[in-house]
Design an enzyme around this catalytic site. Sequence first.
Site, mmCIF file in Angstrom:
data_model
loop_
_atom_site.group_PDB
_atom_site.id
_atom_site.type_symbol
_atom_site.label_atom_id
_atom_site.label_comp_id
_atom_site.label_asym_id
_atom_site.label_seq_id
_atom_site.Cartn_x
_atom_site.Cartn_y
_atom_site.Cartn_z
ATOM 1 N N HIS A 12 -2.444 -16.092 -17.249
ATOM 2 C CA HIS A 12 -3.192 -15.250 -16.306
ATOM 3 C C HIS A 12 -2.672 -15.666 -15.117
ATOM 4 O O HIS A 12 -2.202 -16.084 -15.032
ATOM 5 C CB HIS A 12 -4.704 -15.477 -16.585
ATOM 6 C CG HIS A 12 -5.326 -17.138 -16.516
ATOM 7 N ND1 HIS A 12 -5.048 -17.062 -15.433
ATOM 8 C CD2 HIS A 12 -5.678 -17.933 -17.245
ATOM 9 C CE1 HIS A 12 -5.959 -18.803 -15.644
ATOM 10 N NE2 HIS A 12 -6.089 -18.609 -16.758
HETATM 11 P P1 TYD Z 1 -9.426 -20.135 -19.075
HETATM 12 O O1 TYD Z 1 -8.995 -20.496 -17.855
HETATM 13 O O2 TYD Z 1 -8.208 -19.105 -19.360
HETATM 14 O O3 TYD Z 1 -8.420 -21.196 -20.352
HETATM 15 P P2 TYD Z 1 -6.998 -21.304 -20.137
HETATM 16 O O4 TYD Z 1 -5.770 -21.298 -18.405
HETATM 17 O O5 TYD Z 1 -7.329 -22.903 -20.568
HETATM 18 O O6 TYD Z 1 -6.396 -21.196 -21.330
HETATM 19 O O7 TYD Z 1 -11.163 -20.703 -19.421
HETATM 20 C C1 TYD Z 1 -11.142 -20.184 -20.887
HETATM 21 C C2 TYD Z 1 -12.591 -20.643 -20.858
HETATM 22 O O8 TYD Z 1 -12.809 -21.017 -19.999
HETATM 23 C C3 TYD Z 1 -12.930 -19.027 -19.838
HETATM 24 O O9 TYD Z 1 -13.152 -17.917 -20.424
HETATM 25 C C4 TYD Z 1 -14.534 -19.311 -19.368
HETATM 26 C C5 TYD Z 1 -14.362 -20.510 -19.763
HETATM 27 N N1 TYD Z 1 -14.189 -21.997 -18.299
HETATM 28 C C6 TYD Z 1 -15.789 -21.935 -17.488
HETATM 29 O O10 TYD Z 1 -16.549 -21.555 -18.484
HETATM 30 N N2 TYD Z 1 -15.162 -22.407 -16.684
HETATM 31 C C7 TYD Z 1 -14.177 -23.343 -16.009
HETATM 32 O O11 TYD Z 1 -14.126 -23.777 -14.733
HETATM 33 C C8 TYD Z 1 -13.167 -22.394 -16.506
HETATM 34 C C9 TYD Z 1 -11.672 -23.572 -16.391
HETATM 35 C C10 TYD Z 1 -13.090 -22.121 -17.507
#
Ligand code: TYD
Length: 139
Positions: free
Chosen positions: A55
């Site tokens: 993303h």
């Molecule tokens: P995401 O940022 O998509 O993970 P990565 O980039 O590490 O693969 O986050 C995964 C899930 O975690 C997202 O759908 C919602 C939750 N989340 C939170 O609730 N708060 C946060 O600060 C973060 C980073 C994620």
Amino acid sequence: MIKSNVYDCTMIELDKHHHKKGNITVVENGRTVPFEVRRTYYLYDVPSGESRGGHAHRELRQLIVAASGSFDVTLNDGTGVKRTFTLNRPYQGLLVVPGIWRELNNFSSGSVCLVLASHEYDENDYIRDYGEFLVYKKR
Ligand code: TYD
């Protein structure tokens, strides 16, 4: 930051205090990172072969640190240029500016990916669709 590119993202050398009982690295607002840290989170227990990220963010700035172990961060600004950084030192941080697509992979066993972020969590700040990201960058 629609026009940001992967060369706006850099490795920052964090200070490292040697101590015979172990080392300590400190990150301070206004001194170490070029943004105010409003949120800290960390990824751990990432299964072998799994990738994270996939993303971009519209406004969020991040400093990504391999607090333990190692992993790769591949940055892509939508122009066809990609840069891959291997993070494996707790005293180095990768500054990722907004408008950059990122993938994290090759997590070593037991690795911890520490992220210092400029804003609270906001799902509206994410661009999770790669096609949408390319359109966003071409505006
Ligand atoms: P995401 O940022 O998509 O993970 P990565 O980039 O590490 O693969 O986050 C995964 C899930 O975690 C997202 O759908 C919602 C939750 N989340 C939170 O609730 N708060 C946060 O600060 C973060 C980073 C994620």
